[in-house]
Motif scaffolding. Sequence first.
Motif, PDB file in Angstrom:
ATOM      1  N   GLY A   1       1.009  -1.331  -0.117  1.00 56.67           N
ATOM      2  CA  GLY A   1      -0.031  -0.130  -0.150  1.00 56.67           C
ATOM      3  C   GLY A   1       0.876   1.411  -0.024  1.00 56.67           C
ATOM      4  O   GLY A   1       2.165   1.171  -0.040  1.00 56.67           O
ATOM      5  N   GLY A   2       0.237   2.330  -0.155  1.00 58.09           N
ATOM      6  CA  GLY A   2       1.027   3.590   0.061  1.00 58.09           C
ATOM      7  C   GLY A   2       1.197   4.103   1.532  1.00 58.09           C
ATOM      8  O   GLY A   2       0.756   3.331   2.403  1.00 58.09           O
ATOM      9  N   ILE A   3       1.764   5.173   1.652  1.00 55.66           N
ATOM     10  CA  ILE A   3       1.985   5.630   3.164  1.00 55.66           C
ATOM     11  C   ILE A   3       0.749   6.426   3.571  1.00 55.66           C
ATOM     12  O   ILE A   3       0.492   7.240   3.003  1.00 55.66           O
ATOM     13  CB  ILE A   3       3.477   6.754   3.106  1.00 55.66           C
ATOM     14  N   GLY A   4       0.165   6.033   4.669  1.00 59.43           N
ATOM     15  CA  GLY A   4      -0.907   6.705   5.172  1.00 59.43           C
ATOM     16  C   GLY A   4      -2.125   6.739   4.436  1.00 59.43           C
ATOM     17  O   GLY A   4      -2.864   7.545   4.300  1.00 59.43           O
ATOM     18  N   GLU A   5      -2.838   5.565   4.213  1.00 61.63           N
ATOM     19  CA  GLU A   5      -3.837   5.170   3.308  1.00 61.63           C
ATOM     20  C   GLU A   5      -5.063   5.539   4.469  1.00 61.63           C
ATOM     21  O   GLU A   5      -4.885   4.964   5.322  1.00 61.63           O
ATOM     22  CB  GLU A   5      -3.860   3.728   2.695  1.00 61.63           C
ATOM     23  N   MET A   6      -6.028   5.854   3.925  1.00 60.99           N
ATOM     24  CA  MET A   6      -7.279   6.278   4.932  1.00 60.99           C
ATOM     25  C   MET A   6      -8.216   5.231   4.537  1.00 60.99           C
ATOM     26  O   MET A   6      -8.522   4.851   3.463  1.00 60.99           O
ATOM     27  CB  MET A   6      -7.981   7.697   4.785  1.00 60.99           C
ATOM     28  N   TRP A   7      -8.821   4.292   5.628  1.00 63.41           N
ATOM     29  CA  TRP A   7      -9.634   3.321   5.178  1.00 63.41           C
ATOM     30  C   TRP A   7     -10.949   3.558   6.228  1.00 63.41           C
ATOM     31  O   TRP A   7     -10.766   4.177   7.195  1.00 63.41           O
ATOM     32  CB  TRP A   7      -8.989   1.776   5.755  1.00 63.41           C
ATOM     33  N   GLY A   8     -12.127   3.296   5.899  1.00 65.69           N
ATOM     34  CA  GLY A   8     -13.104   3.174   6.732  1.00 65.69           C
ATOM     35  C   GLY A   8     -14.468   2.466   5.677  1.00 65.69           C
ATOM     36  O   GLY A   8     -14.187   1.687   4.896  1.00 65.69           O
ATOM     37  N   LEU A   9     -15.575   2.675   6.263  1.00 65.95           N
ATOM     38  CA  LEU A   9     -16.883   2.216   5.641  1.00 65.95           C
ATOM     39  C   LEU A   9     -17.192   3.118   4.467  1.00 65.95           C
ATOM     40  O   LEU A   9     -17.120   4.339   4.449  1.00 65.95           O
ATOM     41  CB  LEU A   9     -17.878   2.053   6.710  1.00 65.95           C
ATOM     42  N   GLU A  10     -17.556   2.290   3.584  1.00 64.93           N
ATOM     43  CA  GLU A  10     -18.377   2.964   2.167  1.00 64.93           C
ATOM     44  C   GLU A  10     -19.715   3.578   2.616  1.00 64.93           C
ATOM     45  O   GLU A  10     -20.616   2.629   3.122  1.00 64.93           O
ATOM     46  CB  GLU A  10     -18.294   2.014   1.170  1.00 64.93           C
ATOM     47  N   THR A  11     -19.972   4.563   2.289  1.00 65.71           N
ATOM     48  CA  THR A  11     -21.439   5.128   2.723  1.00 65.71           C
ATOM     49  C   THR A  11     -21.981   5.343   1.367  1.00 65.71           C
ATOM     50  O   THR A  11     -21.669   5.462   0.150  1.00 65.71           O
ATOM     51  CB  THR A  11     -21.193   6.499   3.619  1.00 65.71           C
ATOM     52  N   ILE A  12     -23.456   5.130   1.464  1.00 72.57           N
ATOM     53  CA  ILE A  12     -24.369   5.446   0.092  1.00 72.57           C
ATOM     54  C   ILE A  12     -25.408   6.230   0.345  1.00 72.57           C
ATOM     55  O   ILE A  12     -26.586   5.980   0.298  1.00 72.57           O
ATOM     56  CB  ILE A  12     -24.841   4.257  -0.146  1.00 72.57           C
ATOM     57  N   GLY A  13     -25.046   7.381   1.140  1.00 77.96           N
ATOM     58  CA  GLY A  13     -26.225   8.423   1.373  1.00 77.96           C
ATOM     59  C   GLY A  13     -26.363   8.584   2.868  1.00 77.96           C
ATOM     60  O   GLY A  13     -26.283   7.682   3.452  1.00 77.96           O
ATOM     61  N   ASP A  14     -26.899   9.895   2.956  1.00 73.83           N
ATOM     62  CA  ASP A  14     -27.211  10.377   4.483  1.00 73.83           C
ATOM     63  C   ASP A  14     -28.504   9.712   4.740  1.00 73.83           C
ATOM     64  O   ASP A  14     -29.398   9.651   4.105  1.00 73.83           O
ATOM     65  CB  ASP A  14     -27.363  11.955   4.321  1.00 73.83           C
ATOM     66  N   VAL A  15     -28.702   9.543   6.086  1.00 77.23           N
ATOM     67  CA  VAL A  15     -29.930   9.318   6.677  1.00 77.23           C
ATOM     68  C   VAL A  15     -30.576  10.501   6.805  1.00 77.23           C
ATOM     69  O   VAL A  15     -29.875  11.653   6.950  1.00 77.23           O
ATOM     70  CB  VAL A  15     -29.582   8.652   8.263  1.00 77.23           C
ATOM     71  N   GLU A  16     -31.910  10.610   6.428  1.00 78.24           N
ATOM     72  CA  GLU A  16     -32.462  11.810   6.163  1.00 78.24           C
ATOM     73  C   GLU A  16     -32.951  12.353   7.345  1.00 78.24           C
ATOM     74  O   GLU A  16     -33.079  11.925   8.488  1.00 78.24           O
ATOM     75  CB  GLU A  16     -34.050  11.313   5.364  1.00 78.24           C
ATOM     76  N   MET A  17     -32.923  13.860   7.128  1.00 77.37           N
ATOM     77  CA  MET A  17     -33.317  14.701   8.361  1.00 77.37           C
ATOM     78  C   MET A  17     -34.687  14.470   8.975  1.00 77.37           C
ATOM     79  O   MET A  17     -34.828  14.561  10.122  1.00 77.37           O
ATOM     80  CB  MET A  17     -33.374  16.351   7.814  1.00 77.37           C
ATOM     81  N   GLU A  18     -35.607  13.861   8.180  1.00 76.92           N
ATOM     82  CA  GLU A  18     -36.838  13.440   8.845  1.00 76.92           C
ATOM     83  C   GLU A  18     -36.590  12.580  10.045  1.00 76.92           C
ATOM     84  O   GLU A  18     -37.555  12.526  10.923  1.00 76.92           O
ATOM     85  CB  GLU A  18     -37.642  12.442   7.620  1.00 76.92           C
ATOM     86  N   TYR A  19     -35.579  11.807  10.210  1.00 76.24           N
ATOM     87  CA  TYR A  19     -35.354  10.962  11.271  1.00 76.24           C
ATOM     88  C   TYR A  19     -34.582  11.448  12.094  1.00 76.24           C
ATOM     89  O   TYR A  19     -34.312  10.749  13.207  1.00 76.24           O
ATOM     90  CB  TYR A  19     -34.693   9.538  10.569  1.00 76.24           C
ATOM     91  N   LEU A  20     -34.268  12.815  12.336  1.00 79.13           N
ATOM     92  CA  LEU A  20     -33.691  13.495  13.277  1.00 79.13           C
ATOM     93  C   LEU A  20     -34.734  13.561  14.506  1.00 79.13           C
ATOM     94  O   LEU A  20     -35.952  13.736  14.312  1.00 79.13           O
ATOM     95  CB  LEU A  20     -33.114  14.879  12.934  1.00 79.13           C
ATOM     96  N   ALA A  21     -34.435  13.423  15.776  1.00 80.99           N
ATOM     97  CA  ALA A  21     -35.229  13.118  16.873  1.00 80.99           C
ATOM     98  C   ALA A  21     -36.009  14.688  16.944  1.00 80.99           C
ATOM     99  O   ALA A  21     -37.065  14.904  17.173  1.00 80.99           O
ATOM    100  CB  ALA A  21     -34.472  12.699  18.113  1.00 80.99           C
ATOM    101  N   ASP A  22     -35.345  15.392  16.701  1.00 82.87           N
ATOM    102  CA  ASP A  22     -35.802  17.004  17.006  1.00 82.87           C
ATOM    103  C   ASP A  22     -35.043  17.912  15.850  1.00 82.87           C
ATOM    104  O   ASP A  22     -33.893  18.451  16.332  1.00 82.87           O
ATOM    105  CB  ASP A  22     -35.596  17.399  18.540  1.00 82.87           C
ATOM    106  N   GLY A  23     -35.483  18.072  14.890  1.00 78.61           N
ATOM    107  CA  GLY A  23     -34.962  18.665  13.760  1.00 78.61           C
ATOM    108  C   GLY A  23     -34.670  20.157  13.947  1.00 78.61           C
ATOM    109  O   GLY A  23     -33.381  20.415  13.279  1.00 78.61           O
TER     110      GLY A  23
END
Lengths: 1072, 474
Positions: A843-865
């Motif tokens: 690999g390269g030096i200092g690769e950043m790894w993480g979870l792949e996301t596929i979109g935001d959870v909608e504001m609708e689901y905020l407990a208190d928008g």
Amino acid sequence: MKQTKNLKKTLLLLMGFCFALNLNAQQKTITGVVTAEADGLGLPGVNVIVKGTSTGASTDFDGNYTINVSGNDAILTFSYIGYVSKDVTVGGNNTVNVTLAEDLAALDEVVVVGYGTRKKSHLTGAIAKVGGAEVAAIQATRVDDALAGKLPGVLIQNQDGSPGAAPKIQIRAASSISSASNPLIVVDGYPISGGIETVNPNDIQSLEVLKDAASAAIYGSRGANGVILVTTKKGKSGKATFSYNTYVSTSSKYRDNILMSGPEWAANARSQIAAGNWTSTVATQDPAFLEYRLSAYENSPGAISPEDWLFQNGNTMSHDFSMSGGSDDVNFFASVGYQNAEGVVITQGFERLNARLNVDAKLGDKFKAGLSFNGFTSNRDILGHDMRDLLRAYGISPVLHTEESIAFVQALDAERQRLSDAGVPGLSAPFDSGYRGSGYEASSIYDLEPGMAAQDWQYGRANNGIGGSGDAGPAAKLDNTDSWEKTFFGNVSSYLEYSILDGLNIKTVLGGDMTDTQAYAHRLLGFDSRARDSQTFMNQTDLKVTTVLSETTLNYAKVFGKHDVSAVAGVEFQTTKLVGTALAGVNVPDTAIQNFNLLAPADITVTERDETRARKSVFGRINYAYDDKYLASVSLRRDGDSRFGANQRYETFPALSLGWNVHNEAFLADNEVLSKLKLRFSAGSLGTVSFLGSYDALSLLSPAATVYGTGFLIPSNSANENLTWQTNTETNYGIDLGFLNNRFTLGVDYYTSDIKDILINQAQSEILGNPTSILNVGDVRSSGVEFELSARIINNDNFSWSMSGNLSTVNTEITDLGGLDELPQAIYGQSGRGPVFRNYVGGGIGEMWGLETIGDVEMEYLADGTRNPNNQTGESYVVDQNGDGVIDRTRTVEDGGDLVKIGQNTPDFYWGMSHNLNYKDFDMSFQFQGSHGAEVYNIDPLYYGSQWGGRLDYARLDANSDGIADQNGEYYERNRNQTDAMIQDASFIALRNLTIGYTLNSDLTKKIGLSSIRAYVAASNLLYIMGDDYTSYNPEGVKTSGSDYLGPTTYGAQVGASPVVRSFTFGLNVNF
Amino acid sequence: MKKIFLLLGSLLFITACSTDLEQAPPNFASADSLTDFEGVLNAAYYYQLGATTPLAVMGEFRADNAFMFEAPYTEFDVYTSNLTTMEDQFFGPLYTALYKSILSANNVIENSSDATEIGEAKFLRGLSYFKLVLTFGDVTVNLSPAPSLTDTSILVRQPATDVYNNVIIPDLTDAIDVLDATIVDGRASKYAAQGLLGKVYASMGDYASAEPHLAAVVNGAAAAGISLKDNFDEIFGAANEVGNSEIIFSTQIVSSIVDEYSFASRFWNWFVGDDSKSDFPVDPDLIAAFDAVSGDITNPISDPFRPDNGDLRRRVTITTSDVTEFDPITETNVVIGEEEVLTSSKFPKDGGLGSEHDWIEIRLADVILLYAEALNENNAPASTVLPLLDDIRTRAGLNSLTGTVTSQADVRQVILDERRMELAFEGHRWFDLVRTGTVDAEMGETVNSNYYVFPIPVSEVLATKGVITQNTGY
């Protein structure tokens, strides 16, 4: 070929038209002044010849000339070594003033190399050069800032936009995974202990960057990160000249405000609600409560977003005086410069003072001697607290309370009580019952007085008012912190040179320098609204680095017919001493005056340094050129360094380079298009010591107090007598092309670099006394391509236009980690909110790894928008890569988890392009810089948005709490938990500088007794294009400090980077 | 021309002066630069501090004297591989601290010319390896002050018996030969080494070898100023630790000195309920043990509310608090007695950070009980063995056992019980159970013998790529 010839004819014809309008044959005397384009100073000794005749003259010390011509159609040819010759038709003028441009492609241009100079046409290595005028033309606080985009293979990254902050300078590939890869800075032959910022940009004659191993190998153990050679101005014989340069500028942050204040938030919330976007999140609120909150946001008197308070317009002023001159025997150059810059963030500032004196003297025929002094002091005021945290403030209050804001919070509390009494739920708690301390200013909203710092709790908590976390207000945070850094630097060096024989000289240099860096930071009780002692600290460090250098070299240069031989051999000794103390205090008492004497003795920790490093070197180089066609250079350096283990204290660094000037071969001699074709090859090896501590090879017992008396504790290093250099073996292939008498040139370099015996902190058994030891293990390979293009697009008397551009790529791979597959993974960011940094074989030096996301959870689901300004859901839908029904962010897909590579902070390629235009008395230049393909893990949006989000109403999103959203069957995860939601494109294209200048007509100038006067306006970052998904203020920003920052292996997390700055400047250059 | 050569010569001379690649900092010491190794010896003592809290927790919580309250600390009370989760808290710091003490001791032994310093260093090295063997069984042996960084073969764990025979016994034997009998607080002495050697042999099951050494301490004690304190509570607490005649060797702790493992000096913390992991650490089994001897008393206390009317050590070992009742006549709360709280006050919080208690490593009562144990195992008659316990029992307000118990097995049991009461919360219990082979009997459950020792820190196994192996079962 034929076509080109025709083109040339056409051009000549056109030029003929331009200059042949006024044909009038009569004898007359022409006078004028020849000046250099770069600095506007008169050029002495320029040849002025009437074309087609033997009539000639040359300019005097000030560049003045007088010549008789036969008539208006006479053509004057101005020529001067190292400058582009110019033909001018006299026409009806009696005065012909000419500006000559330096010939960047001139064959006999001289390039400074390690321990000497070489004709550019004989160069075989990869060396980038920039003229001093180009550096001084950019109104930067530091030399390195001015280099951005100018040099191929040199990455200048503005990691921190605050004034005076050091940018990252990386020459070619990163040469270490253990520490930063800062190049060696050599000023007039002296490797200085201070940074390049100690050099006044106005003092620079030229700046050369040695990039390939063959060029830098003469610096042996210090050359692996590249070498920057700075040559400062020297006096010239003749009339003394005096120059004054000044400018004032005003700067502001480039990006517009991105955060909302409370009232703006309320307006936004109302429009979102009206549009039906927040229906279900709003439905969870009692309508009376919702209205109470929104109207409170709307009506909060004086509420400003934290940006409006934190950022400002900064003013900068700069003055530079320089004087130079001399007789036949003694020349001098002296200068004093002063600059005072305000930051675009309040409390940031930078002030520096430079002074230089260079004196050179001829002592009879055989001896030459010189002395130079450079002094520098700077004072950097640093934002005392994390910018991210200051911007995270809610924007619900003024910074300091006013009569109105106090009345407002008291009325808001009363309204809360009224509503609560009327049965509106959740409003029963008085504001004074909030999360706060006592003993600092007011601990009740009914004790507030105008002028006190507004705190969050005074506006209630999010559920009974519009306040938030109970954090201190931003003013309380900032006013109770302080941070500064002062640097003092002085360098004195002298030389004595003796000419033994024709072509053979011996030279001894003796000098010393000192850098004193002092840093201070404190945080006092009022920083914290809860007034906790444990949140206070006071730290002060003072480090003095002094070096003494002595160096003797024997130089030989001679031309025998077609053989051009030059050689240098030398010995060099340098001793560096580091003496310093660091005081760290805790539990700082709440007093008006801060002093370490006020702290309890047990609350102060003292660390002291007293270190000596010594280096001994012998080195030599032979350059050979045959008939300007076949070029060769061999160099060798043997270094001994006290930092290495007793068995491995010496190392030899050889280099070889070859060149072939193909255009000088007979078969190309007649080619009029191709004016240069040069092939270069070089190979060499280099070492790195820069990040090794003075005694890392030794096992030192550290003294400490014990109950038993003084204890000599187990060393923090295990003794390693085999500790040695990292060696970097580099090969460079280059080709230089020139067309149409080098009007267009192109240089291409390809290199490979192989770093062996990398110094890595390896885990070991505790039986050896320490959990880790620095060992020479590991291998990193890199390669890259660099292009450099220059063109004199138009060049005639009234109008000239030249450009140069460069583009570079770097590719790095870890190929060995001493038997390990991977270094320990690290999460670096803010409080564990960062990517997983991986460094593994392949690999390269200092690769950043993480979870792949596929979109935001909608504001609708905020407990208190509507909860607080800039609220976001802070969560994203993520991919279960291996489909095992578990989101695992600790292991890669390969190892059975769900981690994938999400980014890396190294650009795919970066480039620069500059243009210089002259039209009559006007000049214009502009400089672009670009970088593409790098990414940052930008933590800031998480903090700006609702205190890093994650206040979802899980009952609606995921009723059975299985981590899978009910409405769409997708996994969700907090953005902060190592996801790619925070990965942003760090690419940018910046118009770094645009300058338009006007030089007053020399006739006028002379009348007022000046030799030249030029006024200019300039803008930096007039245009700065950021990646579409980049949302903060500086895509180049990355964090380079902090407890778990481990150097290049955890590079790429952005936390509150100081913004990109746009500035407008008005300046004046006056020469006497 | 001559002048010129002179000049050239001087140019070169400027260049050649100074620059020595052998550099060492003036404010640090190294084995090469030191002539006096007292500071290194001090470090060897100092590092013992890092083992105190782990030993306290392992000795008591693993056994039946104390129990943990909060997961994952409750792993101490069960015998499974999950105990490895406690590495960072206990075994790891103990391992690190003891090997640092060993490195420091090795440095003194190899480089010092002072026989007493070498003797003390050997004592500390023997003590360190003894603690390591008790905790882990087989361990790596390093006798060099600067072991090779690259030769991993030196890290291979050696069988415990080899560690005993090749390191611990020779070191302690040498220490006995050179050290003085006079006790200086916190410093090794002849009797500290001899008492320890007796315990080492007892731990090996070699009671024949143990007996003479233990006898030498018990018999020579008086002449060296070592004697039992009159009252049990005079042994403990920061106020009593200076020049305490009963304490033969202790690791010194004061709160103003930084301690590398910041919890090391706070072993008391685990016993007084200051840590939420062990809110009420005293095991009801220990209380039951005290209850069992309540009838065996010489000076019964008449107060019916005081449950400690048996063994006087009970009140020192288990905390009591006042029980009050509202008195309607005076309209105030009056104390009507005391009740036991399930925390131990043997080492009460002392001083600002509470870290003022020394950690008692060897005291006379411990040696006396070991001597009695050795005599019993060496088949001495009960009438010879049991009088040895009398001073200790009398001080505890208990009767002499002489004549009440006769069989070797019964004598063995009463000695073990006596050790429990006398030494509770001093970090001995678990190791006593293992030494005497009474784990199952005393714990009342069958414990897999794999779990008699603790897990090697996992980081060691990883860092050495398996050269250092994990204990079976973990």
